[in-house]
Design a protein around this motif. Structure first.
Motif, PDB file in Angstrom:
ATOM      1  N   TYR A 380       0.818  -1.218   0.000  1.00 12.55           N
ATOM      2  CA  TYR A 380       0.000   0.000   0.000  1.00 12.55           C
ATOM      3  C   TYR A 380       0.851   1.268   0.000  1.00 12.55           C
ATOM      4  N   GLU A 381       2.143   1.141   0.251  1.00 15.58           N
ATOM      5  CA  GLU A 381       3.004   2.317   0.302  1.00 15.58           C
ATOM      6  C   GLU A 381       3.543   2.643  -1.089  1.00 15.58           C
ATOM      7  N   GLN A 382       3.530   3.930  -1.434  1.00 17.07           N
ATOM      8  CA  GLN A 382       4.036   4.355  -2.732  1.00 17.07           C
ATOM      9  C   GLN A 382       5.531   4.049  -2.837  1.00 17.07           C
ATOM     10  N   PRO A 383       6.012   3.652  -4.017  1.00 14.95           N
ATOM     11  CA  PRO A 383       7.445   3.405  -4.190  1.00 14.95           C
ATOM     12  C   PRO A 383       8.234   4.715  -4.225  1.00 14.95           C
ATOM     13  N   LEU A 384       9.537   4.578  -4.168  1.00 10.05           N
ATOM     14  CA  LEU A 384      10.433   5.734  -4.221  1.00 10.05           C
ATOM     15  C   LEU A 384      10.901   5.917  -5.661  1.00 10.05           C
ATOM     16  N   ALA A 385      10.351   6.913  -6.312  1.00  6.34           N
ATOM     17  CA  ALA A 385      10.697   7.203  -7.709  1.00  6.34           C
ATOM     18  C   ALA A 385      11.691   8.353  -7.740  1.00  6.34           C
ATOM     19  N   ASP A 386      12.888   8.051  -8.203  1.00  2.03           N
ATOM     20  CA  ASP A 386      13.939   9.075  -8.302  1.00  2.03           C
ATOM     21  C   ASP A 386      14.446   9.117  -9.733  1.00  2.03           C
ATOM     22  N   PRO A 387      13.824   9.943 -10.590  1.00  2.00           N
ATOM     23  CA  PRO A 387      14.270  10.015 -11.984  1.00  2.00           C
ATOM     24  C   PRO A 387      15.576  10.768 -12.164  1.00  2.00           C
ATOM     25  N   ASN A 388      16.037  11.460 -11.111  1.00  2.00           N
ATOM     26  CA  ASN A 388      17.328  12.154 -11.177  1.00  2.00           C
ATOM     27  C   ASN A 388      17.348  13.165 -12.322  1.00  2.00           C
ATOM     28  N   ILE A 389      16.240  13.916 -12.478  1.00  4.32           N
ATOM     29  CA  ILE A 389      16.120  14.799 -13.645  1.00  4.32           C
ATOM     30  C   ILE A 389      17.186  15.885 -13.610  1.00  4.32           C
ATOM     31  N   LEU A 390      17.595  16.279 -14.791  1.00  8.45           N
ATOM     32  CA  LEU A 390      18.575  17.343 -15.025  1.00  8.45           C
ATOM     33  C   LEU A 390      19.958  17.003 -14.484  1.00  8.45           C
ATOM     34  N   ALA A 391      20.187  15.731 -14.130  1.00  7.45           N
ATOM     35  CA  ALA A 391      21.518  15.353 -13.647  1.00  7.45           C
ATOM     36  C   ALA A 391      22.560  15.475 -14.740  1.00  7.45           C
ATOM     37  N   ASP A 392      22.175  15.139 -15.965  1.00  5.42           N
ATOM     38  CA  ASP A 392      23.108  15.273 -17.085  1.00  5.42           C
ATOM     39  C   ASP A 392      23.076  16.720 -17.588  1.00  5.42           C
ATOM     40  N   PRO A 393      24.229  17.352 -17.723  1.00  4.44           N
ATOM     41  CA  PRO A 393      24.239  18.759 -18.158  1.00  4.44           C
ATOM     42  C   PRO A 393      23.517  18.997 -19.479  1.00  4.44           C
ATOM     43  N   TYR A 394      23.519  18.000 -20.356  1.00  6.93           N
ATOM     44  CA  TYR A 394      22.806  18.178 -21.629  1.00  6.93           C
ATOM     45  C   TYR A 394      21.340  18.506 -21.383  1.00  6.93           C
ATOM     46  N   ASP A 395      20.703  17.804 -20.461  1.00  9.05           N
ATOM     47  CA  ASP A 395      19.272  17.990 -20.240  1.00  9.05           C
ATOM     48  C   ASP A 395      18.954  19.423 -19.843  1.00  9.05           C
ATOM     49  N   MET A 399      16.955  22.088 -22.272  1.00 11.76           N
ATOM     50  CA  MET A 399      15.722  22.694 -21.798  1.00 11.76           C
ATOM     51  C   MET A 399      15.795  24.222 -21.850  1.00 11.76           C
ATOM     52  N   VAL A 400      16.946  24.781 -21.541  1.00 13.82           N
ATOM     53  CA  VAL A 400      17.100  26.233 -21.678  1.00 13.82           C
ATOM     54  C   VAL A 400      16.916  26.651 -23.136  1.00 13.82           C
ATOM     55  N   ASP A 401      17.477  25.884 -24.055  1.00 10.85           N
ATOM     56  CA  ASP A 401      17.259  26.175 -25.478  1.00 10.85           C
ATOM     57  C   ASP A 401      15.770  26.145 -25.812  1.00 10.85           C
ATOM     58  N   ALA A 402      15.053  25.150 -25.254  1.00  6.81           N
ATOM     59  CA  ALA A 402      13.617  25.041 -25.513  1.00  6.81           C
ATOM     60  C   ALA A 402      12.866  26.243 -24.955  1.00  6.81           C
ATOM     61  N   VAL A 403      13.250  26.702 -23.760  1.00  5.87           N
ATOM     62  CA  VAL A 403      12.615  27.891 -23.177  1.00  5.87           C
ATOM     63  C   VAL A 403      12.826  29.097 -24.079  1.00  5.87           C
ATOM     64  N   GLN A 404      14.027  29.250 -24.586  1.00  5.04           N
ATOM     65  CA  GLN A 404      14.308  30.399 -25.452  1.00  5.04           C
ATOM     66  C   GLN A 404      13.496  30.343 -26.742  1.00  5.04           C
ATOM     67  N   THR A 431      19.085  36.497 -18.640  1.00  6.04           N
ATOM     68  CA  THR A 431      20.313  35.814 -19.045  1.00  6.04           C
ATOM     69  C   THR A 431      20.098  34.313 -19.102  1.00  6.04           C
ATOM     70  N   ARG A 432      21.066  33.625 -19.688  1.00  7.10           N
ATOM     71  CA  ARG A 432      20.981  32.165 -19.727  1.00  7.10           C
ATOM     72  C   ARG A 432      21.055  31.582 -18.315  1.00  7.10           C
ATOM     73  N   ASP A 433      21.817  32.192 -17.453  1.00 11.52           N
ATOM     74  CA  ASP A 433      21.840  31.723 -16.060  1.00 11.52           C
ATOM     75  C   ASP A 433      20.475  31.889 -15.401  1.00 11.52           C
ATOM     76  N   ASP A 434      19.788  32.972 -15.691  1.00  8.74           N
ATOM     77  CA  ASP A 434      18.436  33.164 -15.166  1.00  8.74           C
ATOM     78  C   ASP A 434      17.529  32.018 -15.624  1.00  8.74           C
ATOM     79  N   LEU A 435      17.659  31.654 -16.897  1.00  9.47           N
ATOM     80  CA  LEU A 435      16.810  30.596 -17.427  1.00  9.47           C
ATOM     81  C   LEU A 435      17.203  29.233 -16.872  1.00  9.47           C
ATOM     82  N   ARG A 436      18.476  29.000 -16.624  1.00  6.61           N
ATOM     83  CA  ARG A 436      18.877  27.747 -15.972  1.00  6.61           C
ATOM     84  C   ARG A 436      18.201  27.629 -14.604  1.00  6.61           C
ATOM     85  N   GLU A 437      18.190  28.731 -13.861  1.00  4.98           N
ATOM     86  CA  GLU A 437      17.558  28.709 -12.551  1.00  4.98           C
ATOM     87  C   GLU A 437      16.053  28.494 -12.680  1.00  4.98           C
TER      88      GLU A 437
END
Length: 514
Positions: A380-395, A399-404, A431-437
């Motif tokens: 009955y307990e939910q599993p622990l889902a850790d997709p580790n999103i944005l761990a790879d610098p490419y991602d 995504m910043v490119d997509a926002v732009q 700035t790009r740093d603003d969009l990364r954040e």
């Protein structure tokens, strides 16, 4: 404990996108099938309305899963809606029908060493499922169970999005399921006659009174019953507290999705032995890949306030999309898939306008990988889902490119009659740093989790099933859903999951060349 000995030839756990297909094809072949679904019957009117999906998120038909805190995304727990109802997530998704790029499947074939999963061999399976409103063509099926429709009368804001993207140099794509994907255009949807057509409604709905079909809803699976190395049934709890055991004479098929299927395997003692021991589950098969390779398409929201109230629209609220490539991306398939919504789709921590619309940047070739683990031995307990999103610098950079790209489209004169202003990321993000954040603070899900029961060869340490979808080390047990995908296709995963169901049915029935 109650037992239902020899109640069916096959048990299918999960009545979602792939499971519904497996059920229909096995019944058509003359077998008896017992469907075990944790959710309820799909009677909620919001399920069947193409505009109803926002109210389903977080409701009674949603597993309501949150990820673990994501350290590369401001330590936020990300909401992962997943369908808990007949039809699974196909009963609460955005109804977009897209298959992905041909190269996605050729890569599966290359990685697994099995050409039966190549594009040339899976395209007929996509077409077999489909009943496109324009009939059979080179790219579409005309007489399958699953209705697929074009956007008939687009919302004015969706038309503005397509116009704006074209003004910015993006090519018009008439059909994202044909030869070209890179460009802008309208989505195709799993709807017909103004109604959602979920996988369950399409494949099983017409034969609900089939004499060899048993459907048990409100049934939470506790484990697969394994005797002498073979899966012989399922233990589950129904509406009451009593534990029920149902048996299958032929096979058990897990179709619980990228969260449910690995959870069931782990609860059954099939998975990494050290993890199982840590949560008090007896090891049946030490299979290290179970729960590995978790990944998802990442989506966020560029939100705009409108000058005036917007019409509700006649379609699925997700009428137009764009495929593009991030800076330096050289893959055959595009890696970005921004999506337009003529509603405000909130961005974490940003204001939500009473009247607004969203241009949602999304990446569809993520390199980050995570894990799915049990929190305890309690089903009955939910599993622990850790997709580790944005761990790879490419991602992050993609995504910043997509926002732009989305901001450029959002600033187009095509939106001038409606646009009051951009609320997220807002005028202070320069700035790009603003969009990364901004990306770290607001990144969420495209609802396309895959990979946790990865398909591959026995030599692959992360593989859980072979290319025949049989679980390594356990006879009579297969997985058929998005969890088997080695890598996520470059598009929404409902259609690919339905294709996996078609392929699984052929494998179970020993059909070749159909």
């Amino acid at each position: 404990m109650s037992e239902q000995r020899r109640s069916s030839d096959y048990i299918v756990v999960g009545a979602g996108s792939a499971g519904s297909v497996v059920v229909r094809r096995l019944l058509d072949a003359g077998h008896s099938v017992h469907v075990i679904e944790a959710g309820a019957v799909d009677s909620d009117p919001a399920i069947h309305s193409p505009q109803g999906w926002p109210v389903l998120l977080g409701g009674a038909h949603d597993w309501g899963l949150f990820t673990t805190p994501q350290r590369h995304a401001a330590d936020r727990r990300i909401f992962w809606p997943r369908g808990k109802v007949l039809g699974g997530s196909s009963s609460m998704n955005g109804m977009i029908y897209i298959r992905g790029h041909a190269s996605d499947y050729d890569e599966w074939a290359r990685e697994t060493g099995d050409q039966s999963w190549s594009w040339a061999n899976v395209l007929p399976l996509f077409k077999r499922s489909e009943s496109h409103e324009l009939g059979a063509t080179e790219h579409h099926g005309g007489d399958g169970p699953l209705p697929v429709s074009r956007i008939g009368t687009p919302h004015p804001l969706a038309a503005a999005f397509v116009d704006a993207a074209m003004r910015n140099g993006h090519k018009l794509i008439e059909d994202f399921n044909a030869d070209e994907m890179v460009g802008v255009g309208y989505t195709q949807t799993t709807t017909r006659g103004g109604e959602r057509m979920s996988a369950w409604k399409s494949f099983v709905g017409p034969i609900l009174d089939h004499p060899r079909l048993t459907v048990t809803t409100g049934a939470l699976v506790h484990r697969v019953v394994v005797e002498n190395g073979r899966a012989v049934g399922i233990e589950f709890s129904g509406e009451g507290a009593e534990l029920v055991r149902a048996y299958a004479d032929a096979e058990v098929v897990l179709s619980g999705g990228a969260i449910g299927s690995p959870k069931t395997l782990l609860l059954s003692g099939i998975g990494p032995s050290a993890h199982l021991a840590s949560v008090g589950v007896d090891v049946v098969v030490d299979l290290p890949g179970v729960g590995e390779n978790l990944h998802d398409h990442v989506l966020l929201s560029n939100v705009y306030e409108s000058k005036q109230p917007l019409a509700a629209g006649a379609n699925n609220l997700l009428e137009a999309q764009l495929y593009a490539r991030s800076d330096g991306w050289t893959g055959a398939a595009p890696d970005l898939q921004p999506l337009f919504m003529h509603i405000p789709y909130p961005a974490d921590g940003y204001p939500v306008p009473d009247n607004g619309y969203t241009i949602a940047p999304g990446i569809v070739a993520p390199k980050s990988r995570g894990t799915l683990r049990l929190a305890s031995s309690d089903p009955y307990e939910q599993p622990l889902a850790d997709p580790n999103i944005l761990a790879d610098p490419y991602d992050l950079e993609a995504m910043v490119d997509a926002v732009q790209i989305c901001r450029e489209i959002g600033a187009s004169e095509a939106f001038a009659p409606w646009r009051r202003g951009e609320l997220a990321p807002g005028p202070d993000a320069r700035t790009r740093d603003d969009l990364r954040e901004f990306v770290r603070r607001t990144a969420g899900t495209y609802h396309h989790q895959v990979g946790t029961c990865k398909m591959g060869s026995a030599a692959d340490p992360d593989a859980v099933v072979g290319t025949d979808l049989r679980v390594f080390g356990v006879a009579g047990l297969r997985v058929a859903d998005a969890s088997i995908m080695p890598t996520v296709p470059s598009g929404n995963t409902n259609a690919p999951s339905i294709m996996v169901g078609e392929r699984a049915a052929d494998l179970i029935l020993g059909v070749t060349g159909r």
